[in-house]
Design an enzyme around this catalytic site. Sequence first.
Site, PDB file in Angstrom:
ATOM      1  N   LYS A 112      -3.530 -41.197  -6.817  1.00 42.28           N
ATOM      2  CA  LYS A 112      -4.558 -40.274  -6.351  1.00 42.28           C
ATOM      3  C   LYS A 112      -5.146 -40.712  -5.019  1.00 42.28           C
ATOM      4  CE  LYS A 112      -5.738 -38.392 -10.857  1.00 42.28           C
ATOM      5  NZ  LYS A 112      -6.692 -38.390 -11.965  1.00 42.28           N
ATOM      6  N   LYS A 195       6.970 -30.082 -16.487  1.00 40.30           N
ATOM      7  CA  LYS A 195       5.983 -29.956 -17.549  1.00 40.30           C
ATOM      8  C   LYS A 195       4.966 -28.848 -17.236  1.00 40.30           C
ATOM      9  CE  LYS A 195       2.601 -33.176 -19.239  1.00 40.30           C
ATOM     10  NZ  LYS A 195       2.088 -34.540 -19.168  1.00 40.30           N
ATOM     11  N   LYS A 198      -1.710 -27.726 -15.297  1.00 40.74           N
ATOM     12  CA  LYS A 198      -2.631 -26.892 -14.529  1.00 40.74           C
ATOM     13  C   LYS A 198      -2.517 -27.183 -13.041  1.00 40.74           C
ATOM     14  CE  LYS A 198      -6.710 -29.827 -15.037  1.00 40.74           C
ATOM     15  NZ  LYS A 198      -6.457 -30.670 -13.861  1.00 40.74           N
TER      16      LYS A 198
END
Length: 336
Positions: A112, A195, A198
């Site tokens: 991240k 997969k 979201k």
Amino acid sequence: MKRILSGIQPTAESLHLGNYLGAVKQWVELQEGNDAFYCIVDLHALTIETEPAALRRRTLASAAQLIALGLDPKRCTLFIQSHLSEHNQLGWIFECITGFGEASRMTQFKDKSQKSGADRTVVGLFTYPMLQAADILLYQANKVPVGEDQRQHIELTRDLAQRFNSKYGDTFTVPEAHIMKASAKINDLQDPTAKMSKSAASNAGVIDILDSADVNAKKIKSAVTDTGKEVKFDEKSKPGISNLLTIHSSLSGKSIAELENEFIGKGYGDFKSAVAEVVTEYFAPVKVKAEELLKDEVGLIEILREGAEKARVVANRTLKSTYDALGLVPGKQFLP
Ligand code: TRP
């Protein structure tokens, strides 16, 4: 009874089918025969800047969906992380026994922070795993049901528990990761090799539980499939059809073989309609129930506050023994 703890970030308006089959369905099953604690980790969600109104809405929507999907506040302890200051308090203790290098090696932090660059990475993202360790160890959890992506965070949690116990005396149960091998791997309808998530580039391949039956039926009917005709499970050459078979089977309870048989001689169109029907029937009552809960916001918040009070009994006791072990003079927070 085994103590279970898990957490979910309130980062979306609606849970999707992958969340349900990969995690929440198993949380519901684990309520039976275990002492289960489930936490909506709103403080962790603050590591991603979110509009206050959206965070509030998503927190309550997550709770409503979890209950509608089968978490029963009478059979488990369902609560919001920020309702208990103990999480931050124990989080700080763990920050004080975690090495800087050790924290720097967390792959989620590395991924991240690399994506957004050092100046746009908040310190909370760096200390995120220590707060997560606090979530778990406050409740003396034996088992932590999580996805494969959380394995390293649970490993750190175990290390911190052992480190603390050996330095200051036995204080924490050393938990085990219960990696939820999605009984079914649910993939994106538009990219059936990835997969369902979201964070997908487009929402067209994601089945949101709170979406209308029409929207979801449309998404299923436009799911990517191969050029063949046969409804057969073959992940390599038929990833799209295999994914739809998995979805049908997981919700209808019919085996893949049974479904293959049922659709011999029928086309993809018929099969997709059947999948759409199964999904719609399964989630229609969930949507109704979740909306009902959200309509009575005061009542929903009350349920979560009661959960927090149950959680507080355990969390406060653990924090008190932690403070005692460290030589901190206990304040009023710990008086009966
Ligand atoms: N980091 C977890 C995730 O992103 C969420 C989480 C926070 C969690 N605290 C937890 C999971 C404690 C299990 C136990 O999925």
